[in-house]
Motif scaffolding. Structure first.
Motif, PDB file in Angstrom:
ATOM      1  N   ASN A 119       0.832  -1.212   0.000  1.00  0.00           N
ATOM      2  CA  ASN A 119       0.000   0.000   0.000  1.00  0.00           C
ATOM      3  C   ASN A 119       0.868   1.265   0.000  1.00  0.00           C
ATOM      4  OD1 ASN A 119      -2.440  -1.454   0.064  1.00  0.00           O
ATOM      5  ND2 ASN A 119      -2.324  -1.654   2.294  1.00  0.00           N
ATOM      6  N   ASP A 120       1.904   1.244  -0.837  1.00  0.00           N
ATOM      7  CA  ASP A 120       2.830   2.367  -1.003  1.00  0.00           C
ATOM      8  C   ASP A 120       3.666   2.646   0.238  1.00  0.00           C
ATOM      9  OD1 ASP A 120       1.974   2.820  -3.634  1.00  0.00           O
ATOM     10  OD2 ASP A 120       0.320   4.078  -2.951  1.00  0.00           O
ATOM     11  N   ASN A 121       3.648   1.755   1.224  1.00  0.00           N
ATOM     12  CA  ASN A 121       4.467   1.904   2.414  1.00  0.00           C
ATOM     13  C   ASN A 121       5.637   0.914   2.361  1.00  0.00           C
ATOM     14  OD1 ASN A 121       2.733   3.865   3.681  1.00  0.00           O
ATOM     15  ND2 ASN A 121       1.332   2.188   4.191  1.00  0.00           N
ATOM     16  N   LYS A 122       6.826   1.380   2.719  1.00  0.00           N
ATOM     17  CA  LYS A 122       8.002   0.520   2.721  1.00  0.00           C
ATOM     18  C   LYS A 122       7.929  -0.448   3.895  1.00  0.00           C
ATOM     19  CE  LYS A 122      11.861   2.410   3.861  1.00  0.00           C
ATOM     20  NZ  LYS A 122      13.059   3.285   3.802  1.00  0.00           N
ATOM     21  N   ILE A 123       7.970  -1.750   3.593  1.00  0.00           N
ATOM     22  CA  ILE A 123       7.891  -2.777   4.624  1.00  0.00           C
ATOM     23  C   ILE A 123       9.271  -3.307   4.984  1.00  0.00           C
ATOM     24  CG2 ILE A 123       6.906  -5.015   5.226  1.00  0.00           C
ATOM     25  CD1 ILE A 123       4.888  -2.686   4.937  1.00  0.00           C
ATOM     26  N   TYR A 124      10.092  -3.552   3.971  1.00  0.00           N
ATOM     27  CA  TYR A 124      11.446  -4.048   4.202  1.00  0.00           C
ATOM     28  C   TYR A 124      12.367  -3.431   3.165  1.00  0.00           C
ATOM     29  CZ  TYR A 124      15.245  -7.246   5.416  1.00  0.00           C
ATOM     30  OH  TYR A 124      16.435  -7.769   5.836  1.00  0.00           O
ATOM     31  N   ASP A 125      13.469  -2.851   3.629  1.00  0.00           N
ATOM     32  CA  ASP A 125      14.420  -2.184   2.743  1.00  0.00           C
ATOM     33  C   ASP A 125      15.750  -2.929   2.803  1.00  0.00           C
ATOM     34  OD1 ASP A 125      15.964  -0.497   1.230  1.00  0.00           O
ATOM     35  OD2 ASP A 125      15.277   1.334   2.210  1.00  0.00           O
ATOM     36  N   PHE A 126      16.199  -3.431   1.644  1.00  0.00           N
ATOM     37  CA  PHE A 126      17.473  -4.137   1.577  1.00  0.00           C
ATOM     38  C   PHE A 126      18.655  -3.166   1.500  1.00  0.00           C
ATOM     39  CE2 PHE A 126      14.270  -7.021   0.060  1.00  0.00           C
ATOM     40  CZ  PHE A 126      14.643  -8.253   0.572  1.00  0.00           C
ATOM     41  N   GLY A 127      18.366  -1.883   1.398  1.00  0.00           N
ATOM     42  CA  GLY A 127      19.416  -0.883   1.334  1.00  0.00           C
ATOM     43  C   GLY A 127      19.848  -0.586  -0.084  1.00  0.00           C
ATOM     44  N   SER A 128      20.770   0.354  -0.212  1.00  0.00           N
ATOM     45  CA  SER A 128      21.275   0.769  -1.519  1.00  0.00           C
ATOM     46  C   SER A 128      22.718   0.319  -1.656  1.00  0.00           C
ATOM     47  CB  SER A 128      21.180   2.291  -1.652  1.00  0.00           C
ATOM     48  OG  SER A 128      21.712   2.717  -2.881  1.00  0.00           O
ATOM     49  N   ASP A 129      23.069  -0.156  -2.850  1.00  0.00           N
ATOM     50  CA  ASP A 129      24.409  -0.683  -3.050  1.00  0.00           C
ATOM     51  C   ASP A 129      24.765  -0.616  -4.528  1.00  0.00           C
ATOM     52  OD1 ASP A 129      26.823  -1.776  -2.406  1.00  0.00           O
ATOM     53  OD2 ASP A 129      26.093  -3.825  -2.149  1.00  0.00           O
ATOM     54  N   GLU A 130      26.058  -0.715  -4.811  1.00  0.00           N
ATOM     55  CA  GLU A 130      26.531  -0.837  -6.182  1.00  0.00           C
ATOM     56  C   GLU A 130      26.782  -2.317  -6.472  1.00  0.00           C
ATOM     57  OE1 GLU A 130      27.850   1.656  -4.101  1.00  0.00           O
ATOM     58  OE2 GLU A 130      26.377   2.972  -5.056  1.00  0.00           O
ATOM     59  N   ALA A 131      26.711  -2.681  -7.750  1.00  0.00           N
ATOM     60  CA  ALA A 131      26.901  -4.091  -8.104  1.00  0.00           C
ATOM     61  C   ALA A 131      27.303  -4.206  -9.562  1.00  0.00           C
ATOM     62  CB  ALA A 131      25.620  -4.890  -7.849  1.00  0.00           C
ATOM     63  N   LEU A 132      27.958  -5.312  -9.877  1.00  0.00           N
ATOM     64  CA  LEU A 132      28.310  -5.633 -11.249  1.00  0.00           C
ATOM     65  C   LEU A 132      27.219  -6.500 -11.864  1.00  0.00           C
ATOM     66  CD1 LEU A 132      32.119  -6.482 -10.941  1.00  0.00           C
ATOM     67  CD2 LEU A 132      31.080  -4.347 -11.736  1.00  0.00           C
ATOM     68  N   THR A 133      27.088  -6.431 -13.186  1.00  0.00           N
ATOM     69  CA  THR A 133      26.115  -7.243 -13.898  1.00  0.00           C
ATOM     70  C   THR A 133      26.706  -7.714 -15.221  1.00  0.00           C
ATOM     71  OG1 THR A 133      23.932  -7.211 -14.980  1.00  0.00           O
ATOM     72  CG2 THR A 133      25.102  -5.131 -14.860  1.00  0.00           C
ATOM     73  N   VAL A 134      26.350  -8.925 -15.611  1.00  0.00           N
ATOM     74  CA  VAL A 134      26.817  -9.505 -16.868  1.00  0.00           C
ATOM     75  C   VAL A 134      25.601  -9.939 -17.682  1.00  0.00           C
ATOM     76  CG1 VAL A 134      28.154 -11.340 -17.959  1.00  0.00           C
ATOM     77  CG2 VAL A 134      28.977 -10.293 -15.849  1.00  0.00           C
ATOM     78  N   ASN A 135      25.597  -9.602 -18.962  1.00  0.00           N
ATOM     79  CA  ASN A 135      24.455  -9.863 -19.833  1.00  0.00           C
ATOM     80  C   ASN A 135      24.945 -10.432 -21.162  1.00  0.00           C
ATOM     81  OD1 ASN A 135      22.820  -7.637 -22.034  1.00  0.00           O
ATOM     82  ND2 ASN A 135      21.992  -9.607 -21.424  1.00  0.00           N
ATOM     83  N   VAL A 136      24.366 -11.563 -21.576  1.00  0.00           N
ATOM     84  CA  VAL A 136      24.655 -12.136 -22.888  1.00  0.00           C
ATOM     85  C   VAL A 136      23.330 -12.358 -23.606  1.00  0.00           C
ATOM     86  CG1 VAL A 136      26.811 -13.246 -22.212  1.00  0.00           C
ATOM     87  CG2 VAL A 136      24.654 -14.486 -21.965  1.00  0.00           C
ATOM     88  N   GLY A 137      23.361 -12.302 -24.929  1.00  0.00           N
ATOM     89  CA  GLY A 137      22.116 -12.450 -25.666  1.00  0.00           C
ATOM     90  C   GLY A 137      22.325 -12.866 -27.108  1.00  0.00           C
ATOM     91  N   LEU A 138      21.229 -13.270 -27.722  1.00  0.00           N
ATOM     92  CA  LEU A 138      21.211 -13.682 -29.116  1.00  0.00           C
ATOM     93  C   LEU A 138      20.005 -13.050 -29.757  1.00  0.00           C
ATOM     94  CD1 LEU A 138      22.590 -15.670 -31.167  1.00  0.00           C
ATOM     95  CD2 LEU A 138      20.837 -17.324 -30.515  1.00  0.00           C
ATOM     96  N   ARG A 139      20.193 -12.503 -30.970  1.00  0.00           N
ATOM     97  CA  ARG A 139      19.097 -11.838 -31.680  1.00  0.00           C
ATOM     98  C   ARG A 139      18.987 -12.371 -33.097  1.00  0.00           C
ATOM     99  NH1 ARG A 139      18.469  -5.333 -32.888  1.00  0.00           N
ATOM    100  NH2 ARG A 139      16.988  -5.563 -34.611  1.00  0.00           N
ATOM    101  N   PHE A 140      17.736 -12.600 -33.508  1.00  0.00           N
ATOM    102  CA  PHE A 140      17.458 -13.087 -34.856  1.00  0.00           C
ATOM    103  C   PHE A 140      16.613 -12.040 -35.589  1.00  0.00           C
ATOM    104  CE2 PHE A 140      14.760 -15.374 -37.911  1.00  0.00           C
ATOM    105  CZ  PHE A 140      15.723 -16.056 -38.647  1.00  0.00           C
ATOM    106  N   ASN A 141      17.101 -11.565 -36.734  1.00  0.00           N
ATOM    107  CA  ASN A 141      16.425 -10.524 -37.489  1.00  0.00           C
ATOM    108  C   ASN A 141      15.422 -11.154 -38.464  1.00  0.00           C
ATOM    109  OD1 ASN A 141      15.644  -8.316 -38.979  1.00  0.00           O
ATOM    110  ND2 ASN A 141      17.712  -7.556 -39.331  1.00  0.00           N
ATOM    111  N   LEU A 142      14.143 -10.868 -38.271  1.00  0.00           N
ATOM    112  CA  LEU A 142      13.104 -11.458 -39.114  1.00  0.00           C
ATOM    113  C   LEU A 142      12.953 -10.781 -40.452  1.00  0.00           C
ATOM    114  CD1 LEU A 142      10.339 -11.927 -36.394  1.00  0.00           C
ATOM    115  CD2 LEU A 142      11.948 -13.623 -37.230  1.00  0.00           C
ATOM    116  N   ASN A 143      13.596  -9.621 -40.626  1.00  0.00           N
ATOM    117  CA  ASN A 143      13.488  -8.903 -41.910  1.00  0.00           C
ATOM    118  C   ASN A 143      14.365  -9.509 -42.996  1.00  0.00           C
ATOM    119  OD1 ASN A 143      11.571  -6.850 -41.615  1.00  0.00           O
ATOM    120  ND2 ASN A 143      12.982  -5.647 -40.368  1.00  0.00           N
ATOM    121  N   LYS A 144      15.458 -10.192 -42.600  1.00  0.00           N
ATOM    122  CA  LYS A 144      16.369 -10.757 -43.570  1.00  0.00           C
ATOM    123  C   LYS A 144      15.827 -12.076 -44.112  1.00  0.00           C
ATOM    124  CE  LYS A 144      19.467  -7.523 -43.035  1.00  0.00           C
ATOM    125  NZ  LYS A 144      19.818  -6.579 -44.103  1.00  0.00           N
ATOM    126  N   LYS A 145      16.083 -12.333 -45.383  1.00  0.00           N
ATOM    127  CA  LYS A 145      15.631 -13.566 -45.999  1.00  0.00           C
ATOM    128  C   LYS A 145      16.735 -14.624 -45.946  1.00  0.00           C
ATOM    129  CE  LYS A 145      11.830 -11.536 -47.152  1.00  0.00           C
ATOM    130  NZ  LYS A 145      10.573 -11.859 -46.476  1.00  0.00           N
TER     131      LYS A 145
END
Length: 299
Positions: free
Chosen positions: A273-299
């Protein structure tokens, strides 16, 4: 579409686990299948893993463009030592299903009108889906395009509503993009600021700053350590991600990419209800992202 292309697409949809992000940060893309995996190993003793699939189809007309698509994201969260104080098991698996449609209409003097509507359900799915799981996100913007010596630039002005910056709210869409030469382009604005460099037709790199967020409803009971029981509590995660990425085109259809990011101003909390119940705090962190994309426009 050729039989060979259909086989590629079927392989993408059936055989690969995937992930995605808010569609409003990728509005320059059309007709594609994107598969992504992202991990945030440690942010305030919490590990987040995102797997997502985005499928986009666009139908180009003479003077306007209509597009539509679907995104599914699965968030896995390991609360580690925090579970010693409260039972966060209800929030360990989050599901987001987003349908979106966009419309583009050219106006006078090289202005375009873009309208996007993207309702989605974001929930733990521990109970039946209700209106508390639904977010009606949308955006409207005007884009001015111009070209000088074959180099393109644009100015975008507009606004949107959704969970791009955490809990659903209104946000501005303001950006300026300029192509400096055939290889280098930069973009300054909200929600994305970045620089993009193409080595050749196959490989490119970028540096970007953009929002990272998760917002999901838990309709089931959430038990606090003081024995209080809450229903329809919300998990909210928000941060600014600074990332360095590399993209490589395997062929005319397939592209793969790898990003290393740094999350700053990150916040993770449980609200009710828009009230903070539990706060894990603020922190910095690293992130790693990998992905694959398929282009549907190409034949």
């Amino acid at each position: 579409m050729s039989k060979h292309t259909i086989h590629y697409l079927a392989f993408s949809l059936v055989s690969i686990m995937s992930y995605g992000q808010e569609i409003f940060t990728t509005t320059d893309m059309e007709d594609f299948v994107a598969l992504d995996y992202e991990i945030i190993p440690n942010s305030k003793d919490v590990q987040l893993v995102d797997k997502s699939l985005t499928v986009d189809f666009s139908s180009l007309l003479d003077k306007s463009a209509i597009g539509f698509g679907l995104n599914y994201t699965h968030n896995s969260i390991d609360f580690k030592d925090h579970s010693l104080y409260n039972d966060f098991s209800a929030f360990e698996a989050l599901h987001t299903v987003q349908l979106y449609a966009n419309y583009k209409q050219p106006l006078k003097q090289n202005w375009d009108l873009n309208v996007a509507f993207a309702p989605y359900i974001s929930s733990t799915l521990n109970e039946n889906i209700s209106s508390d799981d639904l977010v009606l996100s949308y955006e409207v913007n005007f884009v001015k395009n111009w070209e000088k010596d074959g180099l393109k630039s644009y100015l975008k002005l507009g606004a949107g509503y959704g969970a791009l910056f955490g809990a659903p709210n209104f946000y501005p869409l303001v950006s300026y993009s300029s192509q400096v030469n055939e290889k280098f382009r930069y973009e300054i604005g909200i929600p994305v600021t970045g620089a993009y460099y193409n080595f050749n037709d196959k490989s490119s790199v970028h540096i970007k700053a953009e929002p990272e967020s998760i917002y999901a409803n838990n309709a089931s009971a959430f038990f606090l350590n003081n024995k209080d029981v809450l229903y329809n509590s919300k998990l909210e995660f928000k941060a600014v991600k600074l990332s360095l990425g590399y993209k490589f085109h395997l062929d005319s259809n397939w592209a793969t990419y790898f990003n290393v990011g740094y999350l700053t101003n990150s916040e993770l909390r449980i609200n009710n209800n828009d009230n903070k119940i539990y706060d894990f705090g603020s922190d910095e962190a690293l992130t790693v992202n990998v992905g694959l994309r398929f282009n549907l426009n190409k034949k």
